[in-house]
Design an enzyme around this catalytic site. Structure first.
Site, PDB file in Angstrom:
ATOM      1  N   LEU A 146      58.570  32.266  47.107  1.00  0.00           N
ATOM      2  CA  LEU A 146      58.305  33.637  47.580  1.00  0.00           C
ATOM      3  C   LEU A 146      59.600  34.449  47.595  1.00  0.00           C
ATOM      4  O   LEU A 146      60.643  33.942  47.992  1.00  0.00           O
ATOM      5  CB  LEU A 146      57.726  33.615  49.008  1.00  0.00           C
ATOM      6  CG  LEU A 146      56.346  33.011  49.186  1.00  0.00           C
ATOM      7  CD1 LEU A 146      55.959  33.019  50.670  1.00  0.00           C
ATOM      8  CD2 LEU A 146      55.296  33.767  48.368  1.00  0.00           C
ATOM      9  N   VAL A 192      66.435  15.324  39.485  1.00  0.00           N
ATOM     10  CA  VAL A 192      65.250  15.469  38.637  1.00  0.00           C
ATOM     11  C   VAL A 192      64.069  14.749  39.259  1.00  0.00           C
ATOM     12  O   VAL A 192      63.326  14.035  38.610  1.00  0.00           O
ATOM     13  CB  VAL A 192      65.510  14.982  37.197  1.00  0.00           C
ATOM     14  CG1 VAL A 192      66.241  16.047  36.422  1.00  0.00           C
ATOM     15  CG2 VAL A 192      66.302  13.684  37.183  1.00  0.00           C
ATOM     16  N   VAL A 243      64.194  29.397  51.466  1.00  0.00           N
ATOM     17  CA  VAL A 243      63.206  29.905  52.433  1.00  0.00           C
ATOM     18  C   VAL A 243      61.946  30.300  51.672  1.00  0.00           C
ATOM     19  O   VAL A 243      62.004  31.117  50.747  1.00  0.00           O
ATOM     20  CB  VAL A 243      63.758  31.140  53.189  1.00  0.00           C
ATOM     21  CG1 VAL A 243      62.733  31.643  54.206  1.00  0.00           C
ATOM     22  CG2 VAL A 243      65.082  30.821  53.866  1.00  0.00           C
ATOM     23  N   ASP A 258      64.122  21.946  59.965  1.00  0.00           N
ATOM     24  CA  ASP A 258      64.014  22.653  58.683  1.00  0.00           C
ATOM     25  C   ASP A 258      63.715  24.143  58.901  1.00  0.00           C
ATOM     26  O   ASP A 258      64.320  25.000  58.262  1.00  0.00           O
ATOM     27  CB  ASP A 258      62.908  21.992  57.851  1.00  0.00           C
ATOM     28  CG  ASP A 258      62.890  22.536  56.440  1.00  0.00           C
ATOM     29  OD1 ASP A 258      63.939  22.455  55.769  1.00  0.00           O
ATOM     30  OD2 ASP A 258      61.852  23.075  56.025  1.00  0.00           O
ATOM     31  N   ALA A 263      59.994  28.675  49.558  1.00  0.00           N
ATOM     32  CA  ALA A 263      59.878  28.191  48.163  1.00  0.00           C
ATOM     33  C   ALA A 263      60.047  29.339  47.171  1.00  0.00           C
ATOM     34  O   ALA A 263      61.089  29.980  47.149  1.00  0.00           O
ATOM     35  CB  ALA A 263      58.569  27.448  47.953  1.00  0.00           C
ATOM     36  N   GLU A 290      59.671  17.710  53.231  1.00  0.00           N
ATOM     37  CA  GLU A 290      60.947  17.193  52.719  1.00  0.00           C
ATOM     38  C   GLU A 290      60.739  15.692  52.510  1.00  0.00           C
ATOM     39  O   GLU A 290      59.833  15.089  53.107  1.00  0.00           O
ATOM     40  CB  GLU A 290      62.046  17.402  53.777  1.00  0.00           C
ATOM     41  CG  GLU A 290      62.371  18.842  54.078  1.00  0.00           C
ATOM     42  CD  GLU A 290      63.168  19.529  52.986  1.00  0.00           C
ATOM     43  OE1 GLU A 290      64.099  18.911  52.445  1.00  0.00           O
ATOM     44  OE2 GLU A 290      62.833  20.685  52.660  1.00  0.00           O
ATOM     45  N   LYS A 350      69.193  23.271  51.044  1.00  0.00           N
ATOM     46  CA  LYS A 350      69.499  24.236  52.104  1.00  0.00           C
ATOM     47  C   LYS A 350      70.793  23.939  52.849  1.00  0.00           C
ATOM     48  O   LYS A 350      71.243  24.753  53.647  1.00  0.00           O
ATOM     49  CB  LYS A 350      68.377  24.203  53.161  1.00  0.00           C
ATOM     50  CG  LYS A 350      67.151  24.963  52.771  1.00  0.00           C
ATOM     51  CD  LYS A 350      66.196  25.020  53.935  1.00  0.00           C
ATOM     52  CE  LYS A 350      65.145  23.954  53.924  1.00  0.00           C
ATOM     53  NZ  LYS A 350      64.333  23.741  52.791  1.00  0.00           N
ATOM     54  N   LYS A 355      65.974  27.583  58.164  1.00  0.00           N
ATOM     55  CA  LYS A 355      65.492  28.735  57.380  1.00  0.00           C
ATOM     56  C   LYS A 355      65.718  30.046  58.110  1.00  0.00           C
ATOM     57  O   LYS A 355      66.187  31.030  57.525  1.00  0.00           O
ATOM     58  CB  LYS A 355      64.005  28.565  57.052  1.00  0.00           C
ATOM     59  CG  LYS A 355      63.751  27.481  56.025  1.00  0.00           C
ATOM     60  CD  LYS A 355      62.269  27.276  55.814  1.00  0.00           C
ATOM     61  CE  LYS A 355      62.033  26.160  54.802  1.00  0.00           C
ATOM     62  NZ  LYS A 355      60.626  25.751  54.757  1.00  0.00           N
ATOM     63  N   GLU A 409      67.257  31.406  46.622  1.00  0.00           N
ATOM     64  CA  GLU A 409      65.965  31.974  47.024  1.00  0.00           C
ATOM     65  C   GLU A 409      65.017  30.911  47.568  1.00  0.00           C
ATOM     66  O   GLU A 409      64.288  31.137  48.539  1.00  0.00           O
ATOM     67  CB  GLU A 409      65.322  32.668  45.808  1.00  0.00           C
ATOM     68  CG  GLU A 409      63.975  33.318  46.066  1.00  0.00           C
ATOM     69  CD  GLU A 409      64.018  34.397  47.119  1.00  0.00           C
ATOM     70  OE1 GLU A 409      64.508  35.481  46.810  1.00  0.00           O
ATOM     71  OE2 GLU A 409      63.580  34.145  48.269  1.00  0.00           O
TER      72      GLU A 409
END
Ligand code: ADP
Ligand code: ASP
Ligand code: MG
Length: 815
Positions: A613, A473, A609, A678, A611, A667, A579, A682, A606
């Protein structure tokens, strides 16, 4: 002319009778009225009781009689002013005396035959109609009383007499032709035979009295006034969610009442149907409510099922044996034996093998049925051709009714699936040839569960509850909780999704609430939560065992990623913005995919990669629809794009990186972004989702960082090396600027090979104008061979990442 009937509750006491009189005053302004009334509520039952006690020589019958007497006298006292009450009381006392003598006779001779029973029961309606008509006279001068026994002629089957239609019709129409009163009050339920003896029309029979009068007079309408606002989709006393049916056909009303909807006595419909008289069911206590209209042809509003009803106290008789197969006459003998004994058959089913016949009868008849049928088939039983009659008791019939059911497929499938899912065992099934009803015999104890679940299935919105368990959170996780809180009502109404957050955990504590955590106060609640580990969280989710559970990982933690398999194995779906699982070894990625298939759970990521989109979503759709990815070119790091768009001669590289981290565009550890790891993860995920077997080591990574930064041991040390190596970054920048190029960190996948690295792209490149923290992906596929399919937009930030996670949740909800 109109006919109105008021039932027992409507005339139960002085207060209710006043309501009835108010309705009559209003209604009689427009048209002449015949009013049929029941006995004061509960009086018919009390009369039966006192008669039965008297036969048993139980002197307490007098007490019951005294109660009956008191109820009537009390009603007169409250309804009729003292001065005028005298003669009314006198008449009523005289009638009660007659009843008392009759009961004394029963007591003496020890016999309560059906004939006597009718006589006793008739007092209920005779008294109520007299009192009501006297009270009405005080308000409406031109009103009078007529004894229905002088109009309705029947055979001599006491307690359930059959009406002689012709004579009855002419009696009624002759009487009303001569009568000039505005309102005529008549007792329901009572009638007479040829010999002039009192008969009755069966329990609930006042409805039928009113229908006979309405049809004889060709009345404009028949109104049945009762204690509910119409015929409901199911008995409202048992199903809280039931609602009044606005319109219903005669046939449907007949089926529902035959199968137990007590609000209308089944024979009532036939006379009205013959004359095409509309029937309204209205509520005496809510006269403004619309009620139910029963008429000829009715449009279907709530789907093909109109209502659900049930009959209690059913016994199932099964006649079974090899000797029945192919031998004609068994069913004829079965039914004529039952009919000779006046046993009513409620339901019939026969298997096509003719090996057995099943009939449903009322429990009270089952003993007699067993006796007479075993007698009838004694010879065949002795030869072992058939078995002695099998009797199963404590059953009920439940029926789903609707004219339009025959035009819809799958109704019985839905009905029995719903019963099965709720663990209701079905003992026998019958479907009328008209397909207007499907009925099932079930255990008495399951009635309520069956009614409620069928009502839910056919009449209520099918709301699906998702139970969410969220770990992490931080920035994104808390925004996601905010978004859920804000959208809960909308999703409930528009997508019929009830989103419940049942478990939440940060790195130290966890909280659970099966009813849904209060999202206004989760921050305070979690402070008081229990200590947690990945394992205890998992155990608690398993223990709760809720349907549609979803585990949501909003961390970047490797240990959490390792628990996904355990969730999937419990058929709990996993949504991750983490990821690590998808970009670890191909083997473990593939294992998770296998588990989803094996356990019917989903694994959505989703936000791994771009965020929020819809990149993976689009890629999956391309593949699932048979397209093939040939190459991918992309800027997949919102953080790096932000950094290189803001880095220039005035803003030092180190400063820009710090700013990106503070604003949550990187990140938590910015080295993961700047090292290219990163982005490599992706493009690896995209390649894998495109169907290629790749591992991280297969991806070429051309680092742009100086060695010192790559080797930095901590985040703060890393920042220091960026400052110390400012000139390294400045020269990268000035080289590109000199050639009028833009620095973009590009990921490529082509013919099975992938690479990531910093590129200086020229003015004509589609990446040149990519702004802020945007991402862009170009998919070249067999179908998009010349011009790529392009997805572009903000590819980093807590808000859009949370909404990407939210989209995954909704996708699962709609599955
Ligand atoms: P009255 O005394 O007015 O004739 P009844 O007691 O005979 O009234 O019928 C009304 C009752 O029927 C309601 O109070 C309700 O409990 C029961 N009932 C059973 N099934 C239905 C249904 N499908 N719709 C409405 N009422 C029903
Ligand atoms: N009073 C009768 C009964 O209770 C008839 C009726 O109310 O319709 O069955
Ligand atoms: Mg009734």
């Amino acid at each position: 002319m109109k006919v109105l009937k008021f039932g027992g509750t409507s005339v139960a006491n002085a207060e209710n009778i006043s309501k009835v009189i108010a309705i009559l005053q209003q209604e009689s302004k427009k048209e002449k009225i015949a009013v049929v009334v029941s006995a004061l509520g509960g009086i018919t039952d009390a009369l039966i009781k006192t008669g039965e006690l008297a036969t048993l020589k139980d002197e307490s019958y007098i007490e019951v009689f005294e109660n009956i007497r008191e109820r009537h006298l009390e009603t007169i006292r409250l309804l009729i002013p003292k001065g005028k009450a005298k003669t009314v009381v006198k008449t009523v006392e005289a009638k009660l005396e007659e009843l008392k003598n009759l009961l004394h006779g029963i007591y003496l001779i020890n016999e309560f035959s059906n004939k006597t029973r009718d006589k006793v029961l008739s007092f209920g309606e005779l008294l109520s109609s007299y009192i009501i008509s006297e009270a009405l006279k005080l308000k409406i001068e031109k009103s009078s009383l007529k004894d229905s026994r002088e109009l309705i002629l029947t055979d001599s089957i006491h307690t359930n007499a059959n009406v002689k239609g012709k004579e009855t019709t002419s009696n009624i129409s002759n009487f009303f032709k001569k009568n000039k009163d505005k309102i005529v009050v008549l007792p329901g339920f009572v009638s007479r035979n040829k010999a002039g003896e009192t008969t009755t029309l069966g329990r609930g029979g006042s409805d039928y009295t009113a229908a006979l009068i309405a049809s004889s007079l060709k009345a404009s309408v028949l109104e049945i006034w009762t204690d509910v606002s119409g015929m409901f989709t199911a008995n409202p006393k048992l199903v809280k969610q039931a609602f009044p049916i606005e319109e219903i056909s005669y046939q449907e009303a007949m089926e529902l009442s035959h199968f137990g909807a007590k609000v209308l006595y089944p024979p009532t419909v036939q006379p009205a149907l013959q004359q095409n008289i509309p029937i309204y069911i209205k509520n005496t206590f809510q006269p403004k409510d619309k009620g139910t209209l029963i008429s000829k042809k009715v449009a279907s509003k709530n789907g093909p099922v109109r209502g659900i009803s049930h009959i209690e106290n059913i016994a199932l008789l099964t006649l079974e044996g090899n000797g029945m197969v192919g031998v004609p006459g068994f069913s004829k003998r079965l039914f004529s034996t039952l009919s000779r004994a006046e046993i009513n058959v409620v339901l019939i089913t026969q298997a096509s093998s003719e090996h057995s016949i099943c009939v449903g009868v009322f429990s009270q008849d089952s003993k007699l049925a067993k006796h007479i049928l075993d007698n009838e088939f004694a010879y065949e039983i002795s030869l072992k051709k058939i078995k002695p009659l099998l009797v199963e008791d404590e059953l009920a019939v439940i029926a789903v009714v609707g004219d339009n059911m025959k035009n819809h497929q799958g109704i019985s499938g839905r009905m029995f699936r719903s019963l099965g899912q709720n663990n209701v065992n079905v003992r026998a099934i019958a479907q009328g040839a008209s397909e207007r009803n499907i009925s099932a015999v079930i255990a008495h104890k399951d009635i309520k569960k069956a009614l409620v679940s069928l009502h839910n299935r056919f009449f209520e919105k099918q709301i699906k509850t998702l139970n969410l368990f969220l770990v992490g959170v931080g920035n994104v996780g808390s925004i996601l909780l905010d978004q859920i809180k804000q959208q809960q009502e909308y999703l409930n109404e528009n997508l019929l999704l009830n989103i419940k957050v049942v478990g939440v955990s940060n790195s130290k504590k966890m909280i659970f609430d099966e009813e849904g955590i209060d999202l206004m106060h989760w921050q305070e609640l979690i402070k008081k939560g229990q200590p947690r580990t990945h394992q205890t969280f998992l155990e608690r989710v398993k223990e709760l065992n809720l349907s549609n559970s979803i585990f949501i990982d909003v961390t970047a933690n490797e240990e959490v990623a390792k628990t996904y398999a355990s969730y999937l194995k419990e058929s709990i779906s996993v949504i991750a913005c983490n990821k690590i699982a998808c970009s670890s070894t191909y083997k473990s990625y593939n294992e998770l995919k296998d588990l989803t298939k094996r356990y019917g759970a989903s694994f959505l990521f989703e936000t791994n990669v771009g965020a929020g989109l819809p990149i993976i979503y689009t890629l999956n759709n391309l593949i699932n629809s048979g397209d093939k990815i040939t190459s991918i070119q992309a800027v997949l790091s919102g953080s790096l794009n932000f950094i290189f768009n803001n880095f220039n001669e005035n803003n030092a590289f180190a400063e820009v990186v710090k700013q990106a981290q503070d604003e949550g565009y990187t990140e938590p550890d910015p080295r993961i972004d700047l090292s290219g790891v990163d982005v490599a993860r992706k493009i690896l995920i995209l390649a894998r989702e495109a169907g290629y077997k790749l591992d991280l080591k297969d991806i070429k990574n051309e680092a742009f960082l100086p060695k010192a930064s790559i080797q930095a041991k901590s985040v703060s040390e890393f920042h220091k090396t960026l400052k110390a190596n400012a000139s390294h970054f400045e020269s990268i920048y000035s080289d590109a600027k000199a050639k009028d190029r833009q620095l973009k960190y590009v990921a490529e996948f082509n013919k099975g090979k992938a690479s990531v690295g910093l590129k200086a792209v020229d003015k004509n490149h589609p990446f040149y104008n990519l702004e802020g923290k945007d991402n862009i992906v170009l998919f070249y596929t067999e179908r998009y061979a010349e011009q790529p399919l392009i997805i572009k937009g903000a590819g980093a930030g807590a808000e859009v990442t949370a909404s990407g996670l939210f989209a995954d949740i909704i996708t699962l909800g709609r599955n």
